[in-house]
Design an enzyme around this catalytic site. Structure first.
Site, PDB file in Angstrom:
ATOM      1  N   LYS A 108       0.829  -1.201   0.000  1.00  0.00           N
ATOM      2  CA  LYS A 108       0.000   0.000   0.000  1.00  0.00           C
ATOM      3  C   LYS A 108       0.863   1.250   0.000  1.00  0.00           C
ATOM      4  CE  LYS A 108      -1.628   2.309   3.399  1.00  0.00           C
ATOM      5  NZ  LYS A 108      -2.286   2.814   4.628  1.00  0.00           N
ATOM      6  N   ASP A 126      -6.262   0.694   0.655  1.00  0.00           N
ATOM      7  CA  ASP A 126      -6.382   1.034   2.071  1.00  0.00           C
ATOM      8  C   ASP A 126      -7.744   0.563   2.578  1.00  0.00           C
ATOM      9  OD1 ASP A 126      -8.232   2.861   1.121  1.00  0.00           O
ATOM     10  OD2 ASP A 126      -7.354   4.592   2.114  1.00  0.00           O
TER      11      ASP A 126
END
Length: 224
Positions: A108, A126
């Protein structure tokens, strides 16, 4: 979503890839607003990887305390500085393969940095991203890597970064976890989860957040 959010951007303030790397580490379990309150002084105090590598732990922890989990974050930031100095001449690398080897980096964080600091398309999975693509039934996967792979198959690679921003914006502004603003959502007609939140416009309008609120309500035919 492009109609809702024609202009999208990273909501973390940064100037350099290193700034964004540190800000993204700080954003774990913390709002971008709070991170942006902390980083101006932080970036001024630690302008490069060497500064982070040699940071006084107590001082650094105090500067980032308000972002939560500050001890772990300080470990990651100091470790990041040391790794960059030792392995990359103090510069943040620009490939996923290299980025994920750095302290504080997972896929991420790597995709945030690639997409926003280097212009390399990446999907940022996320909490908002994973929640919305499940709600929309784009995928039933919950593991972030599997979600990234599944959603990536649905869109051209060049769209990944802006798509990530638009999904995250939609999750923060309209499609909230507990009570989405279904009644003013532009995606309502195609959403398999329509009705999880209020469908009456006035009630839904009160739930919309963010700087685009007036624009979003105008699209729904509601006065701000």
């Amino acid at each position: 979503m492009q109609v809702e959010f024609p202009e999208v951007y990273c909501e973390l303030d940064f100037t350099t890839p290193l700034d964004l790397s540190v800000a993204t580490i700080l954003s774990a379990q913390c709002t971008d607003v709070r991170v942006n309150m902390v980083t101006p002084a932080l970036f001024a105090r630690y302008p490069d990887a060497w500064a982070y590598a040699g940071a006084d732990r107590t001082e650094l922890e105090e500067m980032i305390r308000s972002t939560g989990f500050y001890r772990n974050k300080a470990n990651s930031i100091i470790g990041l500085g040391q790794a960059l100095v030792e392995r990359f001449d103090g510069e943040v690398p620009s490939t996923l393969k290299e980025l994920v080897t750095l302290p504080g980096f997972g896929r991420k964080t790597a995709n945030v940095v690639l997409g926003n600091a280097f212009g390399v398309p990446g999907l940022t999975v996320d909490t908002h991203f994973g929640r919305l693509v499940n709600r929309w039934e784009w995928t039933a996967e919950t593991d972030p890597v599997k979600v990234e792979r599944a959603v990536g198959e649905l869109f051209p690679r060049k769209e990944y970064t802006d798509l990530s921003h638009r999904i995250i914006f939609h999750g923060r502004r309209i499609c909230h976890a507990r009570k989405p603003a279904c009644g003013v959502c532009q995606l309502a007609s195609d959403c398999p989860s329509y009705g999880q939140g209020p469908t009456e416009k006035a009630a839904a309008a009160a739930l919309v957040k963010g700087p685009e609120t007036e624009h979003l309500l105008a699209l729904a035919g509601v006065e701000a």
